[in-house]
Design an enzyme around this catalytic site. Structure first.
Site, short mmCIF file in Angstrom:
data_model
loop_
_atom_site.label_atom_id
_atom_site.label_comp_id
_atom_site.label_asym_id
_atom_site.label_seq_id
_atom_site.Cartn_x
_atom_site.Cartn_y
_atom_site.Cartn_z
NE ARG A 87 10.42 35.16 -19.90
CZ ARG A 87 10.22 34.40 -19.37
NH1 ARG A 87 9.82 33.61 -19.44
NH2 ARG A 87 10.77 34.17 -18.27
CG HIS A 134 8.19 36.71 -17.60
ND1 HIS A 134 9.03 37.87 -16.51
CD2 HIS A 134 8.61 35.47 -16.53
CE1 HIS A 134 9.37 37.28 -15.93
NE2 HIS A 134 8.97 35.68 -15.82
CG ASP A 155 12.14 35.83 -13.84
OD1 ASP A 155 10.65 35.35 -13.06
OD2 ASP A 155 12.42 35.13 -15.35
CD GLU A 181 9.69 29.14 -12.10
OE1 GLU A 181 9.78 28.97 -13.58
OE2 GLU A 181 9.41 30.49 -12.36
CG HIS A 213 7.87 33.42 -11.43
ND1 HIS A 213 7.81 33.55 -13.37
CD2 HIS A 213 6.59 34.45 -11.51
CE1 HIS A 213 6.97 33.94 -13.31
NE2 HIS A 213 6.28 34.45 -13.19
#
Length: 265
Positions: free
Chosen positions: A103, A148, A155, A237, A240
């Site tokens: 990301r 990320h 994810d 999460e 994740h």
């Protein structure tokens, strides 16, 4: 008259040349990924990719900055580890499905700008129905840096094979809470994990005691399978995971999510 026109033409040409050479007039080249990054598809083309942030089906209701193409990019060790996990899962009738991989920092900055705009709550009904948007930073759902961006975090979820693709999201469609029963929330071809992806709720905590039965078993199956190839789960999460040790534990990259970013690797 001709002399004056020639002088004007020379002056104009000089100005154009100066503008062309001006650093501010030239578009800056985009940063590229270091050679340690690869497109996941080049390592394992069987892993399903549903790159959510290239679509409007996000907690912001729009495509995220920096996501130009739906391609999963990761550091090579992380991609190879997913390949090992996928080989084991395929033998058991399952596939991995990735929602997000590397990301860029500009995407994280987009998240931060959105979180500070308390008037924009278009997707609240699905992604954070019980959370006051003013608490997104305090509760840890949004941060100014993301693992990320270091390239070894992904994810993902599990899909039982064979599976049809998830239908496209239609902007403006009725929103259902991400923790609603699976047959009520947005359709996803994955196994039931108890919540949808990117669900801002404590029910997304991997070991939340309210998640039981098949949902809990699915989470533990995913966590166990990835732990065997070096991934560590983020407890808050269930989707994740970060591959350890990270190649770039202190570097936050900002090259775009685009095949061209790793085109020569």
């Amino acid at each position: 008259m001709r002399t004056a026109l020639r002088a004007l033409a020379v002056t104009a040409a000089a100005l154009l040349a100066a503008t062309a050479l001006s650093p501010t007039a030239q578009a800056r080249p985009e940063p590229r990924a270091p050679e340690e990054f690869v497109a996941l598809r080049s390592v394992d083309p069987t892993i399903i990719q549903e790159m959510r942030y290239t679509t409007a089906h996000t907690f912001m209701g729009e495509r995220v900055d920096g996501y130009r193409q739906p391609v999963c990019i990761l550091t090579r060790p992380a991609a190879r580890a997913l390949h090992l996990a996928q080989k084991r899962l395929l033998r058991q009738g399952y596939s991995l499905k990735v929602y997000d991989c590397y990301r860029p920092q500009r995407a994280v900055d987009h998240f931060v700008r959105w979180a500070k705009d308390l008037d924009d709550q278009a997707m609240k009904g699905e992604f954070y129905p019980l959370v006051d948007k003013s608490r997104l930073f305090e509760d840890g759902y949004i941060a100014e840096k993301s693992g990320h961006s270091r390239g070894s975090t992904v994810d993902l979820t599990l899909v039982r094979l064979p599976a049809l693709p998830t239908r496209p999201y239609r902007p403006g469609e009725r929103l259902t809470p991400c923790f609603a029963p699976k047959d009520e929330r947005f359709p996803d071809n994955s196994v039931d994990m108890g919540t949808g992806y990117d669900c801002f709720d404590t029910l997304s905590h991997t070991d939340d005691p309210r998640i039981r039965g098949a949902q809990r078993a699915n989470r533990q199956f995913l966590k166990r399978t990835l732990a065997e190839v070096g991934f560590v789960n983020l407890p808050e999460e269930w989707w994740h995971f970060t591959h350890k040790p990270e190649l770039f534990p202190d570097t936050y990259f900002d090259f775009p999510v685009d095949r061209g970013s790793v085109g020569r690797h």
